[in-house]
Scaffold this motif. Structure first.
Motif, PDB file in Angstrom:
ATOM      1  N   GLY A 191       4.016   1.527   4.096  1.00  0.00           N
ATOM      2  CA  GLY A 191       3.388   0.668   3.091  1.00  0.00           C
ATOM      3  C   GLY A 191       2.238  -0.153   3.638  1.00  0.00           C
ATOM      4  N   PHE A 192       2.083  -0.158   4.959  1.00  0.00           N
ATOM      5  CA  PHE A 192       0.953  -0.855   5.563  1.00  0.00           C
ATOM      6  C   PHE A 192      -0.023   0.130   6.191  1.00  0.00           C
ATOM      7  CE2 PHE A 192       4.413  -3.856   5.502  1.00  0.00           C
ATOM      8  CZ  PHE A 192       3.792  -4.994   5.006  1.00  0.00           C
ATOM      9  N   ASN A 193       0.392   1.401   6.252  1.00  0.00           N
ATOM     10  CA  ASN A 193      -0.424   2.411   6.916  1.00  0.00           C
ATOM     11  C   ASN A 193      -0.504   3.686   6.074  1.00  0.00           C
ATOM     12  OD1 ASN A 193      -0.743   1.137   9.743  1.00  0.00           O
ATOM     13  ND2 ASN A 193       1.437   0.964   9.286  1.00  0.00           N
ATOM     14  N   PRO A 194      -1.202   3.610   4.966  1.00  0.00           N
ATOM     15  CA  PRO A 194      -1.227   4.774   4.096  1.00  0.00           C
ATOM     16  C   PRO A 194      -1.923   5.982   4.740  1.00  0.00           C
ATOM     17  CG  PRO A 194      -2.725   3.075   3.297  1.00  0.00           C
ATOM     18  CD  PRO A 194      -1.969   2.472   4.420  1.00  0.00           C
ATOM     19  N   VAL A 195      -1.284   7.126   4.669  1.00  0.00           N
ATOM     20  CA  VAL A 195      -1.874   8.370   5.169  1.00  0.00           C
ATOM     21  C   VAL A 195      -1.677   9.451   4.124  1.00  0.00           C
ATOM     22  CG1 VAL A 195      -1.882  10.087   7.001  1.00  0.00           C
ATOM     23  CG2 VAL A 195      -1.325   7.726   7.550  1.00  0.00           C
ATOM     24  N   THR A 252       5.324   0.071  -5.855  1.00  0.00           N
ATOM     25  CA  THR A 252       4.596  -0.937  -6.612  1.00  0.00           C
ATOM     26  C   THR A 252       4.601  -0.576  -8.089  1.00  0.00           C
ATOM     27  OG1 THR A 252       2.475  -2.005  -6.992  1.00  0.00           O
ATOM     28  CG2 THR A 252       2.407   0.237  -6.111  1.00  0.00           C
ATOM     29  N   ASN A 253       4.643  -1.615  -8.908  1.00  0.00           N
ATOM     30  CA  ASN A 253       4.542  -1.397 -10.347  1.00  0.00           C
ATOM     31  C   ASN A 253       3.231  -1.943 -10.879  1.00  0.00           C
ATOM     32  OD1 ASN A 253       6.845   0.017 -11.236  1.00  0.00           O
ATOM     33  ND2 ASN A 253       8.096  -1.778 -10.826  1.00  0.00           N
ATOM     34  N   THR A 254       2.316  -2.254  -9.967  1.00  0.00           N
ATOM     35  CA  THR A 254       1.062  -2.845 -10.398  1.00  0.00           C
ATOM     36  C   THR A 254       0.011  -1.761 -10.567  1.00  0.00           C
ATOM     37  OG1 THR A 254       1.693  -4.489  -8.783  1.00  0.00           O
ATOM     38  CG2 THR A 254      -0.347  -4.860  -9.951  1.00  0.00           C
ATOM     39  N   THR A 255      -0.558  -1.717 -11.752  1.00  0.00           N
ATOM     40  CA  THR A 255      -1.522  -0.667 -12.056  1.00  0.00           C
ATOM     41  C   THR A 255      -2.719  -0.704 -11.114  1.00  0.00           C
ATOM     42  OG1 THR A 255      -0.852  -0.871 -14.340  1.00  0.00           O
ATOM     43  CG2 THR A 255      -2.844   0.358 -13.929  1.00  0.00           C
ATOM     44  N   LEU A 256      -3.210  -1.913 -10.826  1.00  0.00           N
ATOM     45  CA  LEU A 256      -4.413  -1.982  -9.990  1.00  0.00           C
ATOM     46  C   LEU A 256      -4.128  -1.564  -8.552  1.00  0.00           C
ATOM     47  CD1 LEU A 256      -6.219  -5.100 -11.426  1.00  0.00           C
ATOM     48  CD2 LEU A 256      -7.093  -2.775 -11.343  1.00  0.00           C
ATOM     49  N   THR A 257      -2.912  -1.808  -8.092  1.00  0.00           N
ATOM     50  CA  THR A 257      -2.545  -1.329  -6.756  1.00  0.00           C
ATOM     51  C   THR A 257      -2.543   0.194  -6.755  1.00  0.00           C
ATOM     52  OG1 THR A 257      -1.143  -3.265  -6.551  1.00  0.00           O
ATOM     53  CG2 THR A 257      -0.845  -1.550  -4.914  1.00  0.00           C
ATOM     54  N   LEU A 300       0.841  -1.196   0.000  1.00  0.00           N
ATOM     55  CA  LEU A 300       0.000   0.000   0.000  1.00  0.00           C
ATOM     56  C   LEU A 300       0.877   1.246   0.000  1.00  0.00           C
ATOM     57  CD1 LEU A 300      -2.986  -1.004   2.300  1.00  0.00           C
ATOM     58  CD2 LEU A 300      -2.686  -1.266  -0.154  1.00  0.00           C
ATOM     59  N   ASP A 301       1.892   1.200  -0.838  1.00  0.00           N
ATOM     60  CA  ASP A 301       2.823   2.311  -0.940  1.00  0.00           C
ATOM     61  C   ASP A 301       2.977   2.638  -2.420  1.00  0.00           C
ATOM     62  OD1 ASP A 301       4.936   4.011  -1.102  1.00  0.00           O
ATOM     63  OD2 ASP A 301       6.287   2.820   0.140  1.00  0.00           O
ATOM     64  N   PRO A 302       2.472   3.796  -2.838  1.00  0.00           N
ATOM     65  CA  PRO A 302       2.481   4.083  -4.285  1.00  0.00           C
ATOM     66  C   PRO A 302       3.893   4.125  -4.866  1.00  0.00           C
ATOM     67  CG  PRO A 302       1.857   6.023  -3.008  1.00  0.00           C
ATOM     68  CD  PRO A 302       1.873   4.871  -2.060  1.00  0.00           C
ATOM     69  N   TYR A 303       4.867   4.366  -4.035  1.00  0.00           N
ATOM     70  CA  TYR A 303       6.239   4.463  -4.542  1.00  0.00           C
ATOM     71  C   TYR A 303       6.894   3.100  -4.641  1.00  0.00           C
ATOM     72  CZ  TYR A 303       5.681   9.400  -3.864  1.00  0.00           C
ATOM     73  OH  TYR A 303       5.216  10.681  -3.952  1.00  0.00           O
TER      74      TYR A 303
END
Lengths: 519, 303
Positions: free
Chosen positions: A184-188, A50-55, A45-48
């Protein structure tokens, strides 16, 4: 408009029901929960990272960037109000939106931008999308709501990089609290939804952020994203009403779903391109004639029919139309006779044996590799096929430490240039700097012409020059054929009739800024 | 060496058959088996299946792996394609015919291998008893504790995905069943008078076990072997269905089912025919096993 009218009434209703439940001392209650079924599990859960579009699609609801893309991949300001670029293309001054709050209550300001981007730039953080930001030299807060970003070298698609969903702004306080890994586990972020819970294989739950800066949004209370790997199950969930939205949909069932009066099925153009890369460091793929032969050996029209039920067409070059600076080129015609001749010339009159891996395990991917296996066998190439699990893919392909011993040979994969621009369609896949384990040049292709053209286009601010450089790069790639470009697919998705405002973008990303549910 | 008096089937049924005259064990078995129409039907089906499997390459109307027609994807059964066409444009009938060789071979070899090892272990355990018996039986208990498919999955996960490994995996879980069965029989048989008689004339352990006790267990082994074939074919197909057995484009029935999943909703025939093939084959082996048991079991005859 319709929703704006119905909103207060629903609110009142929800409030009433809420009170009723409060009296009954119910601990939790969700008024309107929307379930979105997606075809893959979020990896972080970290946009920086992941390379997965759906994530990324999911994370866009927690995080917002300075810029974003609209439906047609045009750049629109989000957390930035405007920016100016210096003449030399090195200094960017941003004016930030005021009055925006993070989910943890801290205000969005220049400090947050600085903390977020400095984290992305720091190579020690080992973030998957480091390369997207590695041209940033420094980030300075020039005022509480003013930021100056200085680049190491001119980088024309810089704003595209910032508009990409991966460039979401993270709360500086949260980043400090959780650290580089646990964030990455606690998106804010500042997005319309607040993170509730992530059960890795089951769901990601998010709820409405009351302090969201866009007044009146979001219009639903909770959203649950469910990774459902099995195509048929995803379609079945729509049929039974268990899910309000599903993507991607099994192509095989598009017709069936269209007949359901409770569903809306949408076919949309995509910039997702499918290809097979050849490991050019290894025999026999070091021989251009072999690579040409394979390109001739594949009947792309038939592939579109077999694996994509017709929702695809032969790829027109390396970069799909719809991406800026895409150069349209004719696909190799299907000509097995010529393929056999080329193999003979290359010294493989009886073909050869190899392996073909798929980056995905979806039914479409399984069909594609089996189809390719059939096609190759017609010209004497015997391949064993294997659809890689995410773990195998990471270990064997994406993080293979030594190019010389990498086990990958033929590799079926797909890519959508989410920045909407040719740079991100070429550089991560075909430049020398993108060899694994850094990025996705699974062909281990290295061409000075291509590298120079990509680098030149990045520095250039002249549209005409850029177009020319990208054309040159793409033509060179089609000459060297590190890939067999296969097809450009269409995305199909479906929503229940009660849901509106959720759609799939050309890169396969999902946008739900306007998500709403009617009664 | 004297002629074998050892077969219990003969000894016991000899008394029962005294009134009607002397019969060979074989004719006795056949007389009883023939009377069961269901078992006879199953036998006929199995025989047909074996014939089809043997002659599949000549019977199959199309090449199972290399024929494809992209203009008829998923078309239902027709005169040209009796079982229809699959999602990759291949002829389903041809694939099922070729697949019968794989399924039958996988079933037969895995049970044969498991039966061989299990029988040997069971004979030794039952005959010698003591610590050897305890070890063999405790290991069997441990293996029994796993559901068959789970055990097979584990073995394939270690050995890697291929049809040969599936045979090994399935045979592993046949071993304890055979061992237990044969041990029980051996324990009973070794106290029979005729065995004591052989021992008293000084026969070696080897002779006693191989020539006098083993023949006594054969009938149960044959029955169990046949029943087990069905289970093993299903397990092998399940492993292939899960992608751990036959690799594409091999026309294995389980693998065919797996490939049919995506299109099952619009084109049910792609899943139907491989399913029926598995269903009828396993049913036939089980019914055949029942018939064999009834024909070979002297206790049933008396009633």
């Amino acid at each position: 408009m319709k929703h704006a009218i119905s909103l207060p009434r629903r609110r009142a209703l929800a409030a009433g029901v809420l009170t009723a439940f409060a009296l009954m001392a119910q601990p939790s209650f969700a008024a309107v929960d929307v379930v979105l079924a997606i075809g893959g599990q979020p990896d972080a859960l970290d946009p920086y990272n992941t390379n997965t579009t759906l994530t990324q699609a999911l994370l866009k609801n927690f995080y917002q960037g300075l810029y974003g893309f609209d439906k047609d991949l045009n750049i629109v300001p989000v957390l930035a109000e405007s920016h100016t670029v210096s003449k030399d293309g090195l200094t960017y001054d941003f004016k930030l939106r005021q009055g925006v709050k993070f989910h943890d209550g801290t205000p969005f300001n220049a400090e947050a931008v600085k903390a977020t981007l400095e984290r992305a730039v720091n190579p020690e953080n080992k973030l998957a999308r480091h390369n997207q930001f590695n041209r940033i030299a420094k980030v300075d807060a020039t005022g509480p709501f003013a930021v100056r970003i200085t680049l190491k070298e001119p980088f024309a698609p810089f704003i595209n990089s910032l508009a990409h969903p991966s460039a979401g702004m993270i709360s500086a306080a949260a980043l400090k609290k959780y650290g580089n890994k646990d964030i990455g586990f606690n998106p804010v972020g500042t997005g319309p939804f607040v993170f509730v819970e992530w059960k890795q294989t089951d769901f990601v739950k998010m709820k409405k952020f009351d302090g969201y800066w866009r007044k009146g949004y979001p219009k639903v209370d909770t959203v649950t994203w469910k990774p459902v790997l099995e195509n048929n199950t995803r379609a079945a969930m729509l049929q039974t009403g268990e899910a309000d939205f599903a993507t991607p949909l099994p192509y095989e069932q598009a017709g069936e779903l269209q007949k359901n009066p409770k569903l809306t099925v949408v076919t949309a153009p995509s910039i997702i391109t499918r290809y097979v890369s050849f490991n050019m460091l290894q025999k026999p793929f070091d021989d251009l004639r072999v690579r040409q032969a394979i390109n001739y050996a594949i009947n792309k029209e038939a592939l579109a029919k077999v694996a994509f039920s017709g929702f695809a067409f032969p790829a027109q070059g390396v970069v799909p139309q719809g991406v800026r600076y895409a150069h349209k080129m004719d696909p190799h015609p299907y000509d097995p006779k010529k393929a056999r001749e080329l193999l003979k010339e290359a010294g493989y009159p009886n073909g050869f044996e190899s392996v073909l891996w798929s980056a995905y395990t979806t039914t479409t991917a399984q069909k594609t590799i089996q189809f390719l296996q059939q096609q190759f066998s017609q010209v004497g190439i015997k391949v064993t096929v294997q659809a890689l699990e995410p773990g195998q893919r990471t270990e064997w392909v994406q993080t293979a430490p030594d190019p010389k011993t990498a086990k990958v040979r033929m590799y079926y994969a797909g890519w959508s240039a989410s920045t909407g621009e040719a740079d991100w369609a070429l550089r991560p896949l075909l430049s020398t700097e993108a060899w694994p384990p850094k990025l996705n040049n699974t062909a281990y292709y290295s061409s000075k012409v291509v590298d120079d053209a990509i680098a030149g286009a990045l520095r250039s601010v002249d549209e005409k020059e850029k177009t020319e450089l990208y054309r040159k790069a793409q033509e060179q790639i089609m000459k060297d054929l590190p890939w067999a470009p296969l097809v450009t697919e269409q995305s199909i998705y479906a929503t229940s009739k009660r849901l509106s405002g959720v759609y799939v973008m050309p890169d396969g990303n999902v946008n739900m800024d306007e998500i709403a549910v009617s009664k | 060496m004297t002629s074998t008096p050892g077969d219990p089937t003969v000894t016991v049924s000899a008394a029962a058959a005294a009134a009607t005259g002397v019969r060979t064990p074989w004719s006795e078995f056949w007389r009883k088996f023939r009377k069961q129409p269901v078992a006879m039907g199953a036998l006929a089906f199995v025989a047909l299946l074996v014939l089809l499997a043997v002659f599949a390459p000549w019977i199959a109307p199309y090449d199972a792996e290399n024929f494809f027609d992209y203009d008829r994807l998923n078309t239902p059964p027709s005169a040209a394609h009796w079982f229809g066409v699959d999602p990759l444009g291949r002829d389903i009938l041809s694939r099922i015919l070729m697949g019968s060789r794989i399924s039958l071979a996988a079933g037969f070899f895995s049970v044969a291998l498991g039966g061989l090892v299990g029988t040997t272990l069971g004979l030794l355990a039952g005959y010698y008893e003591g610590w050897w018996d305890r070890i063999v039986m405790r290991i069997s208990d441990v293996l029994f504790a796993f559901p068959g498919i789970l055990l097979a999955l584990g073995v394939v996960a270690i050995l890697g995905s291929s049809m040969v490994n599936v045979v090994v995996a399935v045979s592993v879980f046949s071993v304890p069943a055979f061992a237990r069965l044969v041990r029980g029989q051996t324990l009973a048989l070794k106290h029979m008078t005729y065995v004591e008689a052989v021992r008293s004339i000084g026969a070696s352990n080897w002779t006693i076990v191989v020539r006098h006790i083993l023949p006594g267990t054969i009938s149960s082994i044959v029955v169990y072997f046949t029943m087990r074939l069905g289970t093993s074919i299903i397990t092998a197909a399940s492993l292939s269905f899960l992608g751990m057995g036959a690799q594409p484009p091999m026309p294995e029935w389980g693998a065919m089912l797996n490939e049919a999943r995506a299109d099952m909703v619009n084109a049910p025939h792609v899943a139907l025919f491989p399913s029926l093939a598995i269903f009828f084959t396993v049913l036939a082996f089980n019914l055949l096993g029942d018939g064999l048991r009834d024909a070979l079991d002297p206790k049933i005859d008396r009633q």
